[in-house]
Design a protein around this motif. Structure first.
Motif, PDB file in Angstrom:
ATOM      1  N   TRP A 288     -66.969  84.736  70.623  1.00 36.87           N
ATOM      2  CA  TRP A 288     -68.219  85.416  70.260  1.00 36.87           C
ATOM      3  C   TRP A 288     -68.756  86.207  71.443  1.00 36.87           C
ATOM      4  O   TRP A 288     -69.176  87.367  71.289  1.00 36.87           O
ATOM      5  CB  TRP A 288     -69.259  84.400  69.796  1.00 36.87           C
ATOM      6  CG  TRP A 288     -70.591  85.017  69.501  1.00 36.87           C
ATOM      7  CD1 TRP A 288     -70.930  85.752  68.392  1.00 36.87           C
ATOM      8  CD2 TRP A 288     -71.758  84.995  70.342  1.00 36.87           C
ATOM      9  NE1 TRP A 288     -72.242  86.181  68.495  1.00 36.87           N
ATOM     10  CE2 TRP A 288     -72.782  85.735  69.681  1.00 36.87           C
ATOM     11  CE3 TRP A 288     -72.042  84.414  71.581  1.00 36.87           C
ATOM     12  CZ2 TRP A 288     -74.052  85.896  70.224  1.00 36.87           C
ATOM     13  CZ3 TRP A 288     -73.312  84.582  72.125  1.00 36.87           C
ATOM     14  CH2 TRP A 288     -74.303  85.313  71.450  1.00 36.87           C
ATOM     15  N   ILE A 289     -68.736  85.604  72.626  1.00 27.08           N
ATOM     16  CA  ILE A 289     -69.180  86.320  73.824  1.00 27.08           C
ATOM     17  C   ILE A 289     -68.352  87.584  74.029  1.00 27.08           C
ATOM     18  O   ILE A 289     -68.887  88.654  74.359  1.00 27.08           O
ATOM     19  CB  ILE A 289     -69.097  85.407  75.069  1.00 27.08           C
ATOM     20  CG1 ILE A 289     -70.156  84.297  75.017  1.00 27.08           C
ATOM     21  CG2 ILE A 289     -69.242  86.228  76.354  1.00 27.08           C
ATOM     22  CD1 ILE A 289     -71.577  84.760  75.257  1.00 27.08           C
ATOM     23  N   SER A 290     -67.041  87.490  73.828  1.00 32.32           N
ATOM     24  CA  SER A 290     -66.166  88.658  73.993  1.00 32.32           C
ATOM     25  C   SER A 290     -66.558  89.767  73.023  1.00 32.32           C
ATOM     26  O   SER A 290     -66.634  90.946  73.396  1.00 32.32           O
ATOM     27  CB  SER A 290     -64.708  88.255  73.765  1.00 32.32           C
ATOM     28  OG  SER A 290     -64.291  87.284  74.699  1.00 32.32           O
ATOM     29  N   ASN A 291     -66.795  89.399  71.764  1.00 31.04           N
ATOM     30  CA  ASN A 291     -67.243  90.388  70.782  1.00 31.04           C
ATOM     31  C   ASN A 291     -68.562  91.025  71.202  1.00 31.04           C
ATOM     32  O   ASN A 291     -68.743  92.247  71.109  1.00 31.04           O
ATOM     33  CB  ASN A 291     -67.411  89.729  69.412  1.00 31.04           C
ATOM     34  CG  ASN A 291     -66.104  89.563  68.667  1.00 31.04           C
ATOM     35  OD1 ASN A 291     -65.237  90.422  68.729  1.00 31.04           O
ATOM     36  ND2 ASN A 291     -65.963  88.463  67.942  1.00 31.04           N
TER      37      ASN A 291
ATOM     38  N   ALA B 209     -61.429  96.523  77.432  1.00 30.23           N
ATOM     39  CA  ALA B 209     -60.774  95.902  76.274  1.00 30.23           C
ATOM     40  C   ALA B 209     -61.395  94.531  76.061  1.00 30.23           C
ATOM     41  O   ALA B 209     -61.937  93.931  76.995  1.00 30.23           O
ATOM     42  CB  ALA B 209     -59.267  95.772  76.493  1.00 30.23           C
ATOM     43  N   ALA B 210     -61.279  94.029  74.830  1.00 25.94           N
ATOM     44  CA  ALA B 210     -61.782  92.691  74.520  1.00 25.94           C
ATOM     45  C   ALA B 210     -60.789  91.961  73.626  1.00 25.94           C
ATOM     46  O   ALA B 210     -60.275  92.545  72.666  1.00 25.94           O
ATOM     47  CB  ALA B 210     -63.151  92.758  73.836  1.00 25.94           C
ATOM     48  N   VAL B 211     -60.534  90.698  73.969  1.00 27.36           N
ATOM     49  CA  VAL B 211     -59.626  89.862  73.172  1.00 27.36           C
ATOM     50  C   VAL B 211     -60.343  88.567  72.797  1.00 27.36           C
ATOM     51  O   VAL B 211     -60.328  87.596  73.555  1.00 27.36           O
ATOM     52  CB  VAL B 211     -58.324  89.547  73.936  1.00 27.36           C
ATOM     53  CG1 VAL B 211     -57.379  88.735  73.042  1.00 27.36           C
ATOM     54  CG2 VAL B 211     -57.643  90.831  74.399  1.00 27.36           C
TER      55      VAL B 211
ATOM     56  N   ALA C  36     -65.084  99.536  72.957  1.00 30.50           N
ATOM     57  CA  ALA C  36     -63.861  98.989  73.555  1.00 30.50           C
ATOM     58  C   ALA C  36     -62.805  98.719  72.491  1.00 30.50           C
ATOM     59  O   ALA C  36     -63.125  98.331  71.361  1.00 30.50           O
ATOM     60  CB  ALA C  36     -64.181  97.693  74.292  1.00 30.50           C
ATOM     61  N   PRO C  37     -61.526  98.891  72.827  1.00 29.67           N
ATOM     62  CA  PRO C  37     -60.465  98.466  71.913  1.00 29.67           C
ATOM     63  C   PRO C  37     -60.443  96.945  71.792  1.00 29.67           C
ATOM     64  O   PRO C  37     -60.667  96.233  72.776  1.00 29.67           O
ATOM     65  CB  PRO C  37     -59.189  98.995  72.581  1.00 29.67           C
ATOM     66  CG  PRO C  37     -59.546  99.191  74.018  1.00 29.67           C
ATOM     67  CD  PRO C  37     -61.004  99.512  74.059  1.00 29.67           C
ATOM     68  N   LEU C  38     -60.183  96.451  70.588  1.00 32.69           N
ATOM     69  CA  LEU C  38     -60.219  95.016  70.315  1.00 32.69           C
ATOM     70  C   LEU C  38     -58.856  94.499  69.881  1.00 32.69           C
ATOM     71  O   LEU C  38     -58.159  95.140  69.087  1.00 32.69           O
ATOM     72  CB  LEU C  38     -61.216  94.713  69.193  1.00 32.69           C
ATOM     73  CG  LEU C  38     -62.663  95.165  69.344  1.00 32.69           C
ATOM     74  CD1 LEU C  38     -63.441  94.825  68.073  1.00 32.69           C
ATOM     75  CD2 LEU C  38     -63.307  94.512  70.557  1.00 32.69           C
ATOM     76  N   LEU C  39     -58.499  93.327  70.406  1.00 32.60           N
ATOM     77  CA  LEU C  39     -57.361  92.553  69.905  1.00 32.60           C
ATOM     78  C   LEU C  39     -57.931  91.234  69.417  1.00 32.60           C
ATOM     79  O   LEU C  39     -58.409  90.422  70.222  1.00 32.60           O
ATOM     80  CB  LEU C  39     -56.331  92.323  71.009  1.00 32.60           C
ATOM     81  CG  LEU C  39     -55.169  91.392  70.662  1.00 32.60           C
ATOM     82  CD1 LEU C  39     -54.328  91.962  69.526  1.00 32.60           C
ATOM     83  CD2 LEU C  39     -54.292  91.130  71.886  1.00 32.60           C
TER      84      LEU C  39
ATOM     85  N   ARG D  52     -49.170  88.944  73.411  1.00 32.71           N
ATOM     86  CA  ARG D  52     -49.898  90.094  72.871  1.00 32.71           C
ATOM     87  C   ARG D  52     -51.122  90.415  73.723  1.00 32.71           C
ATOM     88  O   ARG D  52     -51.450  91.583  73.950  1.00 32.71           O
ATOM     89  CB  ARG D  52     -50.313  89.817  71.429  1.00 32.71           C
ATOM     90  CG  ARG D  52     -49.150  89.878  70.445  1.00 32.71           C
ATOM     91  CD  ARG D  52     -49.536  89.341  69.071  1.00 32.71           C
ATOM     92  NE  ARG D  52     -48.517  89.656  68.066  1.00 32.71           N
ATOM     93  CZ  ARG D  52     -48.441  89.083  66.876  1.00 32.71           C
ATOM     94  NH1 ARG D  52     -49.328  88.141  66.530  1.00 32.71           N
ATOM     95  NH2 ARG D  52     -47.494  89.433  66.032  1.00 32.71           N
ATOM     96  N   THR D  53     -51.808  89.374  74.183  1.00 35.06           N
ATOM     97  CA  THR D  53     -52.996  89.566  75.013  1.00 35.06           C
ATOM     98  C   THR D  53     -52.648  90.287  76.305  1.00 35.06           C
ATOM     99  O   THR D  53     -53.309  91.266  76.692  1.00 35.06           O
ATOM    100  CB  THR D  53     -53.648  88.203  75.322  1.00 35.06           C
ATOM    101  OG1 THR D  53     -54.128  87.620  74.104  1.00 35.06           O
ATOM    102  CG2 THR D  53     -54.808  88.350  76.292  1.00 35.06           C
ATOM    103  N   ILE D  54     -51.621  89.822  76.994  1.00 33.50           N
ATOM    104  CA  ILE D  54     -51.233  90.437  78.268  1.00 33.50           C
ATOM    105  C   ILE D  54     -50.734  91.857  78.050  1.00 33.50           C
ATOM    106  O   ILE D  54     -51.058  92.772  78.835  1.00 33.50           O
ATOM    107  CB  ILE D  54     -50.184  89.575  78.985  1.00 33.50           C
ATOM    108  CG1 ILE D  54     -50.764  88.212  79.352  1.00 33.50           C
ATOM    109  CG2 ILE D  54     -49.669  90.289  80.233  1.00 33.50           C
ATOM    110  CD1 ILE D  54     -52.029  88.263  80.202  1.00 33.50           C
ATOM    111  N   ALA D  55     -49.972  92.084  76.991  1.00 32.78           N
ATOM    112  CA  ALA D  55     -49.503  93.441  76.689  1.00 32.78           C
ATOM    113  C   ALA D  55     -50.683  94.373  76.411  1.00 32.78           C
ATOM    114  O   ALA D  55     -50.690  95.542  76.831  1.00 32.78           O
ATOM    115  CB  ALA D  55     -48.557  93.417  75.487  1.00 32.78           C
ATOM    116  N   PHE D  56     -51.685  93.857  75.730  1.00 33.78           N
ATOM    117  CA  PHE D  56     -52.886  94.634  75.412  1.00 33.78           C
ATOM    118  C   PHE D  56     -53.647  94.987  76.690  1.00 33.78           C
ATOM    119  O   PHE D  56     -54.083  96.129  76.876  1.00 33.78           O
ATOM    120  CB  PHE D  56     -53.762  93.810  74.468  1.00 33.78           C
ATOM    121  CG  PHE D  56     -54.848  94.575  73.772  1.00 33.78           C
ATOM    122  CD1 PHE D  56     -54.553  95.477  72.757  1.00 33.78           C
ATOM    123  CD2 PHE D  56     -56.181  94.370  74.104  1.00 33.78           C
ATOM    124  CE1 PHE D  56     -55.562  96.168  72.089  1.00 33.78           C
ATOM    125  CE2 PHE D  56     -57.195  95.049  73.449  1.00 33.78           C
ATOM    126  CZ  PHE D  56     -56.892  95.949  72.437  1.00 33.78           C
TER     127      PHE D  56
END
Length: 296
Positions: free
Chosen positions: A190-193, A204-206, A223-226, A285-289
């Motif tokens: 939630w904090i990330s969002n 970026a935010a994951v 920001a782009p989101l994953l 996926r997170t690290i690639a993002f």
């Protein structure tokens, strides 16, 4: 004590633990309901031990890893002059400024699992800051149950401001190149969002299984989101359709992954909710993002 396996446990036990971990029932009620599943050879003490986090045997990157420099840093909270402490991790042999990642804990303070995730992030070539929202109350108490109790006493909006202050601290750090992203788990999701809502320049935010922002807030995201979701997490996943609608309507860059047949908390390798295959894939996926948006 009896050694249980995940396949020995009814899914309802995981759902019950989720209710307890997210303050929907107190410990007395949790134990009362959990006892209903202690049948035959499965005892209540065995169930409790199985469902509780095991930090001692689950650390992936140790604090004394020779490849890393880890230190405790402090910065001022924008609310009431309080001090927030956090773990700052960076590669020992770096000769250039690195992009940064804020690592946001669950609803129990900066426990060993989240510190470990911070160090894992640093090993991938980022300067990682994992703040402790419980700092004004003395910090993570060494026990998740007490940590949840403490965090309930803090205002969520104030904690959000503390993590935004952490972003500013990291962005201006002498070893950071100014590009900063965020990854968070549960409460940290939630904090990330919300950091994506509040910080237009966020790289970026994951969010992992994080509660979604309100529609009017979601429309502000730049920001782009994953977005990482657990397939069995009905509570959090219920908010996804409305969130997706806003993201699409506002052309906000995003990708969402739902990992089938796994529980909320599947990335946390210290509890039986952990799913190794999904955790590994989600982290890749997170690290690639992050590599794409912070190093590309």
């Amino acid at each position: 004590m009896q050694k249980l396996k995940k396949e020995d446990i009814n899914q309802e036990v995981f759902d019950l633990y989720d209710d307890y971990a997210h303050n929907k029932i107190d410990r007395k009620e949790f134990i009362k309901r959990l006892s209903l599943y202690a049948v035959g050879a499965i005892t209540l003490p065995a169930l409790l031990s199985f469902i509780s986090p095991n930090y001692e045997d689950s650390i992936v990157v140790k604090l004394d890893d020779p490849k890393l420099k880890n230190e405790t840093i402090s910065y001022e909270s924008p609310k009431g002059g309080k001090v927030i402490k956090g773990q700052l991790s960076i590669l020992n042999d770096t000769t250039e400024k690195l992009p940064g990642v804020i690592v946001v804990h669950e609803n129990r303070g900066l426990n060993p699992y989240i510190k470990d995730v911070g160090r894992r992030t640093a090993l991938e070539g980022f300067i990682a800051l994992a703040p402790d929202a419980l700092s004004p109350m003395g910090g993570y108490p060494g026990n998740d149950d007490k940590g949840r109790e403490m965090q309930r006493k803090r205002d969520q909006t104030e904690m959000l401001e503390d993590f935004i202050a952490g972003y500013n601290y990291l962005k201006n750090h002498k070893d950071c190149n100014g590009k900063v992203a965020v990854v968070g788990f549960c409460f940290g999701g939630w904090i990330s969002n919300m950091m994506a809502v509040r910080i237009p320049e966020l790289a970026a935010a994951v969010p992992y299984y994080g509660r979604q922002p309100k529609k009017e807030d979601a429309a502000k995201i730049k920001a782009p989101l994953l977005l990482q979701y657990a397939g069995l997490d009905k509570r959090v996943n219920a908010g996804w359709p409305d969130f997706e609608t806003v993201l699409k309507a506002n052309n906000i860059e995003h990708e969402a992954h739902f990992y089938p047949e796994v529980n909320h908390g599947f990335h946390n390798n210290t509890t039986p909710r952990y799913d190794e295959e999904s955790a590994d894939l989600s982290w890749e996926r997170t690290i690639a993002f992050f590599n794409k948006h912070l190093k590309g």
